[in-house]
Design a protein around this motif. Structure first.
Motif: not given
Ligand SMILES: [Fe+2]
Length: 229
Positions: A121-129
């Motif tokens: 599972i490749e993961l990125f955080a969500g930016a405020p927008d």
């Protein structure tokens, strides 16, 4: 996707699921005719059942997912904060078959490796927008233990391991080494509205009818059954 290909994938998927001694609910083996005749609102309205997708790209082996929604609660209950707030799916990611980068707005989901190969599972955080954050680390609970990854970091789940993905966390996944049986336990699921993809892409396949359907897909329900009861 041709219906004949969907039918073949369904038969292969059923055999793969059986090979893990995972028993499916009765309606999983209903013929299209039986489903059309019985049309239980509890199945049709909750959109339970089979879902084979190539994300509209026509390259199922490289980008696609096999899903069966076993149970699904009610959006009204989620709003009320009590009642049937949950859903469950069983899925198959084939070896090197990508489910593309996406996030959910409402749904929190546990993705569980139920057996077979490794699930990456490749993961990125969500930016405020809401967009994909290429700078920030991302932290996820894995079987009760928090783990932190660099942007685009790859979490590898062995059989038995799981991750909790909260709304807003971007994720893409695929099987490594072998096909993977995946469980999903989540809050109420609405696949028509709650999948935001990083690239412009469809959630469902367009089907070219070249033989009779072996099973109805959830995406066939509206055409085959008319409006939900
Ligand atoms: Fe997801």
């Amino acid at each position: 996707m041709k219906r004949s290909r969907v039918n073949a994938i369904l038969r292969e998927g059923e055999a793969f699921i059986r090979s893990f001694n995972f028993a499916m609910p009765p309606f999983a083996s209903w013929s299209p005719r039986e489903l059309i005749e019985r049309r239980p609102a509890g199945i049709i309205d909750a959109r339970l059942g089979w879902d084979i997708t190539d994300y509209g790209q026509g390259r199922f082996d490289e980008m696609g997912l096999f899903l069966f929604t076993v149970r699904n609660g009610r959006a009204e209950d989620l709003t009320r904060g009590t009642g049937m707030l949950y859903a469950e799916k069983i899925m198959i990611s084939r070896r090197d078959q990508l489910s593309p980068m996406h996030r959910h707005v409402v749904k929190a989901e546990d993705i569980i490796n139920r057996g077979g190969g490794k699930l990456v599972i490749e993961l990125f955080a969500g930016a405020p927008d809401g967009s994909l954050d290429r700078e920030a680390d991302v932290t996820v609970p894995t079987d009760g233990v928090l783990r932190t990854f660099k942007p685009g970091g790859k979490l590898v789940l062995e059989p038995g391991e799981s991750v909790t993905l909260m709304p807003g966390v971007w994720h893409a996944f695929w099987g490594e080494g072998a096909d993977v049986l995946i469980g999903e336990v989540s809050t109420v699921n609405d696949d028509l509205t709650d999948n935001i993809f990083a690239e412009p892409i469809g959630r469902f396949s367009t089907i070219e009818e070249d033989e009779e359907p072996y099973r109805l897909l959830v995406s066939d329900y509206d055409a085959a059954l008319g409006s939900p009861a």
